[in-house]
Enzyme design. Sequence first.
Site, PDB file in Angstrom:
ATOM      1  N   ASN A  98      18.957  15.341-114.768  1.00  0.00           N
ATOM      2  CA  ASN A  98      19.396  15.908-113.497  1.00  0.00           C
ATOM      3  C   ASN A  98      18.415  16.962-113.000  1.00  0.00           C
ATOM      4  O   ASN A  98      17.596  16.683-112.123  1.00  0.00           O
ATOM      5  CB  ASN A  98      20.806  16.488-113.641  1.00  0.00           C
ATOM      6  CG  ASN A  98      21.375  16.959-112.310  1.00  0.00           C
ATOM      7  OD1 ASN A  98      20.719  16.906-111.285  1.00  0.00           O
ATOM      8  ND2 ASN A  98      22.600  17.430-112.331  1.00  0.00           N
ATOM      9  N   ASP A  99      18.465  18.145-113.570  1.00  0.00           N
ATOM     10  CA  ASP A  99      17.625  19.239-113.075  1.00  0.00           C
ATOM     11  C   ASP A  99      16.141  18.877-113.041  1.00  0.00           C
ATOM     12  O   ASP A  99      15.415  19.332-112.168  1.00  0.00           O
ATOM     13  CB  ASP A  99      17.825  20.483-113.940  1.00  0.00           C
ATOM     14  CG  ASP A  99      19.198  21.109-113.724  1.00  0.00           C
ATOM     15  OD1 ASP A  99      19.770  20.885-112.637  1.00  0.00           O
ATOM     16  OD2 ASP A  99      19.697  21.792-114.628  1.00  0.00           O
ATOM     17  N   VAL A 100      15.705  18.067-113.991  1.00  0.00           N
ATOM     18  CA  VAL A 100      14.271  17.762-114.081  1.00  0.00           C
ATOM     19  C   VAL A 100      13.808  16.840-112.965  1.00  0.00           C
ATOM     20  O   VAL A 100      12.627  16.532-112.857  1.00  0.00           O
ATOM     21  CB  VAL A 100      13.897  17.148-115.448  1.00  0.00           C
ATOM     22  CG1 VAL A 100      14.175  18.130-116.567  1.00  0.00           C
ATOM     23  CG2 VAL A 100      14.608  15.837-115.689  1.00  0.00           C
TER      24      VAL A 100
END
Lengths: 467, 103
Positions: A395-397
């Site tokens: 997700n964040d990456v």
Amino acid sequence: MISANLSAIFYLASGILFILALRGLSSPDTSRQGNYFGILGMIIAVIVSFLSIDSFSINVIYVLLFLIIGGSIGAFIAFKIPMTAMPELVAGFHSLVGLAAVFVAVAAYLNPQAFNLGSPGNIKLASLIEMSIGAAVGAITFSGSIIAFLKLRGIMSGSPITFIGQHYLNLILGIAIFVLIFYLCKLQSDSLFWTVILISFLIGVLLIIPIGGADMPVVISMLNSYSGWAAAGIGFTLENTALIITGALVGSSGAILSYIMCKAMNRSFVSVILGGFGANNSSSDIKEKKDQKPVKSGNAEDAAFLMKNASSVIIVPGYGMAVAQAQHALREMVDKLKKNDIKVTYAIHPVAGRMPGHMNVLLAEANVPYDEVFELEDINNDFANSDVAFVIGANDVTNPIAKTDPKSPIFGMPVLDVEKCKSVLFVKRSLSPGYAGVDNELFYKDNTLMLFADAKKMTEDIVKNLD
Amino acid sequence: MEIDPFIFRLSIFILSIFIGYYVVWSVTPSLHTPLMSVTNAISSVIIVGAIIAALAGSSDNVFEASSIYGFLAITLAAVNIFGGFLVTQRMLQMYKKKKNKKK
């Protein structure tokens, strides 16, 4: 008994073999040979330690007994452990190294004659300092790794635990250790030695509890480093070259890994240690956005259709894939795609998963050839030329906000340019933000199709639809 | 004036840090997990200290305090040595299988 000089040469040899063991890991082809070098080095060191004793007593039998007991437990764990549990296994192993260092330091303190360090109550000053430092670092490694283990295992909540004055408390305890060691050297009192160890246990706990789940790659690497420094400290005490070399190798290895992990998250080492990251999600803000922006969601059929008509697909795995154990289903899906002459590659962000290289091992377990797996910097330019990006459990990456919004907590973090793909398939259970508490812009892009499901189930459904 | 042996050990230590630095940077990122498990295994070479402590006890009194700590440390380090090397081997084996399949 062999002479001290000869055993020192042998210890040097095993130190060199350990260097070769790490050197072997520069490529998967040489890595197995490297591991054999490591094993050989260990065998030499253990045999030499037996031979350096003057006279054998009945203790030899007990030593072998405990060696076998420990060895069997270790072997059992090594064969049984699922690859998804590697992070907690490594954390657990670190704790054992730490505790072993403490025990060796205690043994040396209680019986300094065995190591030629003087007599009880009259231990050489340098040795006393070295063994206290070794014991303190070992104790910090032990209790810190236990906390990391509990967090990774899910026994303890992964969210950071912070309280007012935490850092000051740590600072005071840290100073207390040095003061106590100073007085220990002057007074050689047992109770001071035990207090140093107890306070170090406490520091280990306090150091790790404020650090949140997604910072775990840094924590594990850091504890890896600590276990090395503890071994080196004991190595100085015991005047043992093998231990000094190994401690330095492991210490710098863990430090480098921590550095790589911090860089991959664009976080300074200090801010990771201070912890508290992701503690206060501005959840109201996220809800607002959710209401405003439409999201396209699809099902396995849509996803299969999209991928069948693509000519190149990039897979972006993340921690969610490990949690759902979806790596085997994923490999099946990729096999089907390849049969249709679709080019498939994998893109791995350095902090995907809960420890360095976690995703690589899981893909390796699912028989994905390692030359199809690429690191961030090697593949990031390919997204623009690819048809489909299949994001599974990451997700964040992948969040483009890291490149555009300086106010975002993840701004500046290197991310995978997933949004440049013609279309993006995002497997996720809900729209909830990732660990950093940041809403992912990618969800709302026109070319993104959200697949709301468990990663494994969705992948299996796609496999069915690919026929 | 004679040089203190401590300085020699310190030299070995510092040089090893440099060796570690360059060797670890050359490790391919895909093998970072095996790197951690193998460093885990090799740092358990601390077992030599444990063995010496455990063997130092006399035959009349096997379980004197320092030997007990030695025995405990041996057990812990042995778990790590066997566990660490074997799990590393298991992981590295997976990297091999795929290669053969491809050929």
